[in-house]
Design a protein around this motif. Structure first.
Motif, short mmCIF file in Angstrom:
data_model
loop_
_atom_site.label_atom_id
_atom_site.label_comp_id
_atom_site.label_asym_id
_atom_site.label_seq_id
_atom_site.Cartn_x
_atom_site.Cartn_y
_atom_site.Cartn_z
N ASP A 1 -12.74 -22.11 -8.35
CA ASP A 1 -11.92 -21.05 -7.59
C ASP A 1 -12.14 -21.56 -6.21
O ASP A 1 -11.13 -21.79 -5.25
CB ASP A 1 -12.63 -19.90 -7.69
N SER B 1 -3.74 -21.90 -15.82
CA SER B 1 -4.16 -20.25 -15.76
C SER B 1 -5.52 -20.17 -16.35
O SER B 1 -6.25 -19.53 -15.74
CB SER B 1 -3.40 -19.32 -16.38
N THR B 2 -6.09 -21.12 -17.23
CA THR B 2 -7.63 -21.04 -17.30
C THR B 2 -8.24 -22.41 -17.42
O THR B 2 -7.47 -23.49 -17.24
CB THR B 2 -7.72 -20.32 -18.91
N LYS C 1 -11.33 -17.43 -17.19
CA LYS C 1 -10.40 -17.64 -15.86
C LYS C 1 -11.02 -16.59 -14.84
O LYS C 1 -11.74 -15.68 -15.14
CB LYS C 1 -9.11 -17.31 -16.28
N LEU C 2 -10.60 -16.66 -13.74
CA LEU C 2 -11.23 -15.91 -12.60
C LEU C 2 -9.80 -15.40 -11.75
O LEU C 2 -9.18 -16.02 -11.58
CB LEU C 2 -11.99 -16.66 -11.50
N GLN C 3 -9.88 -14.04 -11.45
CA GLN C 3 -8.89 -13.72 -10.56
C GLN C 3 -9.56 -12.83 -9.56
O GLN C 3 -10.62 -12.17 -9.64
CB GLN C 3 -8.31 -12.55 -11.50
N ARG C 4 -9.09 -13.33 -8.46
CA ARG C 4 -9.59 -12.79 -6.88
C ARG C 4 -9.00 -11.42 -6.90
O ARG C 4 -8.02 -11.13 -7.11
CB ARG C 4 -9.14 -13.48 -5.86
N LEU C 5 -9.92 -10.39 -6.66
CA LEU C 5 -9.62 -9.15 -6.23
C LEU C 5 -9.96 -9.00 -4.76
O LEU C 5 -9.89 -10.02 -4.18
CB LEU C 5 -10.28 -7.91 -7.12
N VAL D 1 -14.27 -10.03 -8.01
CA VAL D 1 -13.27 -10.99 -8.86
C VAL D 1 -13.42 -10.42 -10.19
O VAL D 1 -14.27 -9.52 -10.48
CB VAL D 1 -13.92 -12.43 -8.89
N THR E 1 -12.82 -13.44 -16.86
CA THR E 1 -12.66 -13.51 -18.23
C THR E 1 -13.35 -14.70 -18.72
O THR E 1 -12.95 -15.79 -18.40
CB THR E 1 -11.10 -13.26 -18.45
N ARG F 1 -13.87 -9.47 -20.08
CA ARG F 1 -13.41 -9.41 -18.50
C ARG F 1 -14.46 -8.51 -18.01
O ARG F 1 -14.73 -7.55 -18.31
CB ARG F 1 -12.00 -8.53 -18.51
N ARG G 1 -15.78 -7.08 -14.05
CA ARG G 1 -15.63 -7.17 -12.61
C ARG G 1 -16.74 -7.43 -12.10
O ARG G 1 -17.74 -6.86 -12.20
CB ARG G 1 -15.08 -5.79 -12.27
#
Ligand code: ADP
Length: 696
Positions: free
Chosen positions: A490, A540-541, A559-563, A568, A571, A576, A578
């Motif tokens: 990321d 996406s992954t 995969k990583l999703q920024r919060l 983050v 998953t 998943r 946090r």
């Protein structure tokens, strides 16, 4: 009644201290309308307590002896600033009878007990004699005046080994030794005397029966100058390192109401015996074996009285809802105690953790440095702000010097019961964002999640007894490595986005690397663990293979999703989590730190990653330049090719376009076969270049 028209009117207070306690005292003083005056040494000229005070007066050079411990300088600062009162905090001059006398002479109100009460408790041997008088139970032992070696040894024999030798003038665990047998007695006595002479200029000793599994339970007392005294329940401070407290909680777990009352009343008797005024703490040892029985069967023994506000007073504040500093200031102003015993209530459970700048894995060696970050991360999940309190004397950017106590801050949480408080503490520790200086944060997390701490199986040697669990190097799992890899990937993507922001317009990363080889290390000097990451066609992954020591690789899809902020969501194979993700620069590379409640992983990212770098231009050639059809695949996957070798031909708008190798290397896979239709931007193949390229 306001403090301005109290019997001893107070309009201003000087805090003869630093760090978190100076900030803590000022907070209440300000709320009560007092002008606050800080003092500082040269090391603290820009410290938080100085910044927060209405006024601040320089005392002198960094060493405490020439600043915070210099009575004349502190009194002069109070005169210069016109302070009505001096609050001593804890440590430094807080239990110094001479200082109290100097305040009296200068007609400045000392926020604390009279000099005589401090003197009565200052010497452990005479304190024990006074307590025996007041009917307060003592640990069996010897605290007489005669001090010749033979007599002391004989007394030790009578008490029965193991015994504890203690310096009468002692404090802070100095001049204290456990003696297991008669044979060791003389050497231990000599050692304690030396230590005591060096630290306190006094070599008188007392001897106590050494309790092998006691709990440290202390009672908060308060007395006013009208002769009233109450107890605000107790705290359990059994978790200690080197006889210094690390975790404190209130109330003490598994204490029967009868024992609570018996200890509370004994503590008030102890205070009244010495004419006490203000906040004080009577420390007891509790026989761990007898904790659940009724008060008659239980043994608790007076250990000492601390004639000041304690570091751990916030846990008492949280369960009683009272502000102890406010009580102190009111009593100092000559007002009566705000509440009587039967008006005091105990609600829920509170725990405090002391955050030290130190390295638990290196024998708790104090650490110094500049705090790059410091605070509770608001993006950490699940924190209830009204239940969490962070008392600190520092902020990001502050220096932590070697001149003073290494305690940076205290994290205090409150819950409806102990279980909730523990969970809250675990989450709060995970949310504590501190970098730049080594701290015991992770160690604290291990403590509060230890099954025996959760079960309240407490004793003063808790840390010692659970050494193996508490200091264990947690095994790094392949999944931890995969998660760190996603953070690294990321960061790489972010770096390339910053370089060519327009690439993001259609959500399609034309120039993003498709294959990245990363390397991680568990610690400096340990062998690198390679990770191969391949971006999925959908982008996406990532497919991740972690390969340790040539063992078979473990494969993950992640995969990583920024919060918000550092938060983050990662998953990994459908799981998943946090987490807070941070990086810290270190000698071996960049350390990727992932934290969550009860969890931390640290991995050094060796930044010599082999990124199969596709520059904008090159990438464009490997993706379909426009809608069309694949008409020829010119090489076999895996076949080595030179830079410029034609790889694939696409026909579009009746013209053929040939895509060539961007570098020496090999096609790893073609994503389409001859005859397939492709859309503009479709990635046609995966290419691995033979040359390692640094960075992106
Ligand atoms: P100091 O004034 O140096 O802090 P204390 O007398 O308060 O010394 O004792 C510090 C700690 O040492 C206590 O919290 C407890 O853990 C341990 N301790 C003291 N006395 C005894 C004893 N008789 N038996 C077992 N442990 C003891």
């Amino acid at each position: 009644m306001s403090l301005t028209n109290a019997p001893r009117p107070l309009r201003s207070v000087l805090i003869a201290n630093r760090g978190e306690i100076a900030c803590r005292v000022m907070r209440t003083a300000r709320r009560l309308g007092l002008r606050t005056i800080a003092v500082y040494s040269d090391a603290d000229a820009n410290a938080r307590h100085v910044r927060e005070a209405d006024e601040a007066v320089r005392l002198g050079p960094a060493p405490a002896r020439e600043s915070y411990l210099d009575i004349d300088k502190v009194i002069a600062a109070a005169k210069l600033s016109g302070a009505d009162a001096i609050h001593p905090g804890y440590g430094f001059l807080s239990e110094n009878a001479e200082f109290v006398a100097a305040c009296e002479a200068a007609e400045i109100v000392f926020v604390g007990p009279p000099a005589s009460a401090i003197a009565a408790m200052g010497d452990k041997a005479s304190a024990k004699a006074r307590m025996a008088n007041a009917g307060v139970p003592l640990v069996p032992g010897y605290h007489g005046e005669a001090q010749d070696d033979a007599l002391l040894r004989e007394e030790a024999g009578k008490i029965g080994y193991p015994v504890l030798l203690k310096a009468s003038a002692g404090g802070g665990g100095k001049g204290m030794r456990v003696v297991e047998s008669d044979r060791e007695f003389q050497a231990a006595l000599d050692g304690c005397r030396r230590e005591s002479r060096a630290a306190f200029g006094d070599e008188r000793m007392l001897i106590e029966k050494y309790l092998t599994q006691p709990r440290h339970v202390e009672v908060q007392v308060f007395c006013d100058s009208q002769g009233n005294g109450v107890y605000l329940f107790e705290r359990d401070c059994s978790v200690q390192r080197r006889h210094q407290k690390v975790l404190e909680e209130a109330p003490a777990p598994n204490l029967s109401p009868a024992l609570r009352q018996a200890m509370g009343e004994a503590a008030v008797r102890a205070a009244q015996e010495i004419g006490y005024v203000g906040a004080g703490t009577v420390e007891f040892l509790l026989d761990a074996a007898s904790e659940t029985s009724s008060s008659e069967a239980v043994h608790f023994y007076f250990m000492e009285m601390n004639t000041r506000l304690q570091v751990e007073h916030p846990v008492t504040e949280m369960i009683t809802g009272e502000d102890l500093v406010e009580w102190q200031l009111r009593v100092a102003a000559g007002l009566p105690l705000p509440k009587a015993q039967d008006e005091l209530t105990l609600t829920g459970h509170a725990i405090e953790a002391r955050l030290y700048a130190e390295d638990p894995d290196n024998d708790f060696l104090p650490a110094t440095g500049t705090l790059e970050r410091f605070g509770l991360d608001p993006n950490a999940g699940g924190l209830a702000p009204e239940r969490v309190r962070l008392d600190s004397g520092v902020e990001a950017g502050d220096d932590v010097s070697m001149h003073y106590d290494p305690m940076l801050a205290k994290l205090i949480v409150h819950g409806e019961d102990r279980g909730q408080a523990l969970a809250e503490m675990d989450r709060a520790l995970a949310a504590l964002d501190v970098s730049g200086v080594t701290t015991n944060r992770r160690f604290l997390q291990r403590l509060v999640t230890h099954p025996d701490f959760i079960a309240a199986r407490l004793d003063t040697r808790f840390i010692e007894h659970h050494h193996d669990d508490l200091f264990a190097n947690e095994p790094v799992t392949d999944a931890d490595i995969a998660r760190a890899a996603l953070v690294a990937l990321d960061r790489l993507d972010r770096a390339s986005d910053e370089r060519s922001p327009w690439e993001r317009s259609d959500g399609w990363r034309l120039n993003a690397p498709q294959h990245v080889r990363l390397a991680f290390a568990e610690a400096e000097g340990t062998p690198p663990i390679p990770v191969v990451a391949t971006r999925s066609a959908s982008h996406s992954t990532w497919q991740l293979s972690v390969n340790r020591n040539g063992e078979e690789s473990n494969h993950y899809e992640g995969k990583l999703q920024r919060l918000d902020g550092d938060a983050v969501a990662i998953t990994l194979d459908g799981h998943r989590r946090r987490l807070l993700a941070r990086t810290e620069l270190s000698a071996g590379g960049e350390t990727i730190i992932l934290t969550a409640a009860g969890f931390e992983s640290r991995l050094i990212w060796r930044r010599s990653d082999r990124v199969d770098h596709l520059s904008h231009e090159v990438a464009a050639k490997l993706s379909a330049p426009m809608h069309g059809t694949v008409v020829a695949l010119l090489v076999e996957p895996g076949q080595p090719v030179e830079k410029g070798t034609p790889l694939v031909v696409v026909e579009a708008m009746k013209m053929e376009h040939t895509l060539s190798a961007p570098a020496a290397g090999a096609v790893e896979a073609f994503h389409f076969k001859v005859g397939d239709a492709v859309a503009q931007g479709d990635e046609l193949l995966a290419f691995a270049s033979a040359e390692a390229t640094e960075g992106v």
